[in-house]
Design an enzyme around this catalytic site. Structure first.
Site, PDB file in Angstrom:
ATOM      1  N   SER A 158       0.758  -1.053   0.066  1.00  0.00           N
ATOM      2  CA  SER A 158      -0.051  -0.076  -0.067  1.00  0.00           C
ATOM      3  C   SER A 158       0.874   1.206   0.012  1.00  0.00           C
ATOM      4  CB  SER A 158      -0.878  -0.003   1.173  1.00  0.00           C
ATOM      5  OG  SER A 158      -1.806   1.048   1.237  1.00  0.00           O
ATOM      6  N   ASP A 323      -8.924  -6.141  -4.244  1.00  0.00           N
ATOM      7  CA  ASP A 323      -8.453  -5.005  -3.639  1.00  0.00           C
ATOM      8  C   ASP A 323      -9.374  -4.124  -4.385  1.00  0.00           C
ATOM      9  OD1 ASP A 323      -7.433  -2.897  -2.971  1.00  0.00           O
ATOM     10  OD2 ASP A 323      -5.237  -3.706  -2.924  1.00  0.00           O
ATOM     11  N   HIS A 356      -8.099  -4.930   0.155  1.00  0.00           N
ATOM     12  CA  HIS A 356      -6.730  -4.478   0.151  1.00  0.00           C
ATOM     13  C   HIS A 356      -5.883  -4.961   1.564  1.00  0.00           C
ATOM     14  CE1 HIS A 356      -3.810  -1.191  -0.430  1.00  0.00           C
ATOM     15  NE2 HIS A 356      -3.973  -0.663   0.768  1.00  0.00           N
TER      16      HIS A 356
END
Lengths: 383, 383
Positions: A158, A323, A356
């Site tokens: 991320s 995600d 995610h």
């Protein structure tokens, strides 16, 4: 124990360390701070030629506490403990792994709640708006301090992956491998919109006081709660929430009130309350801006290939099918730009249901992939 | 003018009317109110055998003002004006169309900000938590008042479509057609989560005062702003936001502050400010609960086919490809249950880029479909 899981041990008890820097630091925005501290942890041993160091960059709300646990707080396990340790995918028998809390953070490194040595008061609203570039630059100073001229790998998921990517652009000679997991080359309008909702919740909380709340004995907890809820919903996939909570009722019936009817409400409130207790609102605001601002292609007229042209590292890029925050499509933009530059890229799209958050979870295929990738990174073992 | 658009005129100047009901109304939650008012508008003429009436049910923040405009406020055009009028898909030369503000609303019908005749004070926190079933029941009383034993059609999009669906279950003899547009048979955990974020933003606003803010001269605008932003992001598709705003900067550069950097932020703030001026927070709370609670299958062990077994209406079910709030998959659940019951169902999935909001927009294929569907509804023209 799930027998399919990667065999490995914990790094055990760890102790955070502090590096104090007294040279001034100039941020991308132009602001300068006279001095700052970075808190960090290390796992494993640096080898004799200092070639086995791995830097782990953290995402939104995590910290330098990447693996292991604390002697006085055994329940506080590092956020990537499932991936890092002796015999784990990032094997600390072979690698010297570093976790660092970023500048502007609230876990020990200098940030808005720290005392500004120039005024003797908390930085508060005066702490600069940081960027991924600033973070990476501050991390090079830590690398210098630890005697690491070049990392074997820089890795993150991320926002952490954005830092890996920036390392390859800003300091291409200082890393051999970049692991870019659950990433995007920039945020979409929808991503920015969710961040803006979180910021508005915080900024309009009457206890925010323009960011200078520390000395008033209050914190904008209401705003932080809502901000965290927004974040939480976007980290999970719709399917994962359906599987985990669905329409399960908390008390077996509808209340016809604004108390908790559904389990998902209870879960969100619990997570929000917990977060608002330990996280700093000024840090949260800045970290959402770090995300919004990251866009290496911007200075190249939107051309990501040109932005990534300086990169010399070999890449492992990983995305997760569910995600929706940083979709596989966005990772493929990165892969495509790297390939245009004839880069060394391994790309994997992991079919995982967790949205995610999958990058943090113990998914067998994902962990095997990371293990296999690190197996190919040649280093000398031991000091 | 786009020549592809359906030819039609505006219904012109309209005037809201008020129906006062003095029989007590018992809500699903058990609460009883002694009297209430519903504000409504009508377009076109009721025919001699009262067979050409169409009820339009509104969604989250809309009202009885479905078509036309007001003499003293010409800019205030009805929310489905593009669909309803002389020569439009819902042709008011043939149909007598009714828009009604729902019970608990804030546009004129009795709701939390209305005076409770029993106390002489605003209802505030004491206004019951309403449901789709309550709304539909209250709408039957308006139909009785207007002399409509059976609607030619009941129609709505989103939460409005949930009301159409509920009509077919609760009062199967009282409608011949149901238009169920951009609907779902219930909310997913993710939908509920977004609603809960909106509610928490409102409830934790210090100006909320447990819902009894009217007499204190304040309104929980901060919370309403955030609530509206959450709603807004979920009504639009990721693609639509990317096309409309992308990463466009408001001032051509980054500010390195928490002012507006991106156009999407500016848009969200503007929409939020506007909404917080005119919408009532207690109504917003209740409408999100109406959505969360709607689940006709619940009382049938989750069996939607059994829940819809009473329905006798013919159905037009429409979904939009980019609607991630109420995805086509959810509409297909409804279609499948209706077909299991050997119902008369027309289903269309419209390829539109606008997300959930598509049901409000002037999409040619969508409007042609609605026009064609209404063409097949046989009615006598004129009174």
């Amino acid at each position: 124990m799930d027998e399919n899981k990667h065999i490995g041990q914990s790094v055990g008890i760890v102790t955070p360390q502090v590096a104090k820097f007294t040279e001034p630091f100039t941020f991308k925005c132009g602001a300068v701070i006279a001095d700052y501290e970075l808190v960090y942890e290390t796992y494993g041993m640096l080898n004799s030629d200092h070639s086995n160091a791995v830097l782990v960059c953290h995402a939104l709300n995590a910290s330098h506490h990447v693996a292991g646990t604390y002697a006085d707080d055994p329940g506080n396990v590092g956020w990537w403990d499932n991936l890092i340790g002796p015999g784990k995918p990032v094997d600390t028998n072979r690698f010297f792994v570093i976790g660092v809390n970023n500048l502007g953070g609230c876990h020990g490194s200098t940030g808005p709640k720290s005392i500004n040595s120039g005024t003797g008061k908390p930085w508060g609203s005066q702490f600069p708006v940081v960027t991924v570039e600033d973070w990476v630059k501050s991390q090079t100073r830590l690398a210098d301090r630890l005697g690491i001229p070049q990392f074997a790998a820089v890795m993150g998921g991320s926002l952490g992956a954005m830092q890996s990517l920036q390392w390859t652009i800003s300091y291409p000679e200082r890393l051999r491998h970049a692991l870019v997991i659950a990433c995007a080359p920039n945020l979409s309008a929808q991503n920015i919109a969710f961040n803006e909702i979180a910021r508005q919740a915080i900024i309009t909380d009457p206890d925010f006081h323009g960011g200078d709340y520390y000395e008033r004995g209050v914190t904008p907890k209401r705003g932080l709660r809502v901000a965290r809820m927004v974040g939480h919903v976007t980290y999970l996939s719709d399917d994962e929430m359906a599987n985990k909570f669905g329409r399960q009722l908390k008390h077996g019936k509808l209340n016809y009130s604004f108390d908790t009817d559904f389990q998902i409400e209870s879960y969100l409130r619990y997570q929000a309350d917990k977060f608002a207790e330990y996280f700093d609102a000024n840090t949260y605001l800045r970290i959402t801006k770090v995300l919004d601002y990251f866009d290496p292609a911007f200075e190249h007229g939107g051309d990501l290939t040109r932005a990534l042209a300086p990169a010399k590292a070999a890449f492992l890029v990983v995305s997760f099918t569910t995600d929706w925050r940083f979709s596989p499509e966005r990772s493929r933009e990165i892969v495509s730009a790297l390939l245009d530059n004839r880069g060394d890229v391994t790309y994997a799209e992991i079919d995982a249901p967790h949205g995610h958050d999958a990058f943090l979870l113990d998914d067998e295929r994902y962990h095997r992939l990371v293990a296999a990738y690190f197996d190919r990174i040649g280093v000398e073992v031991g000091a």
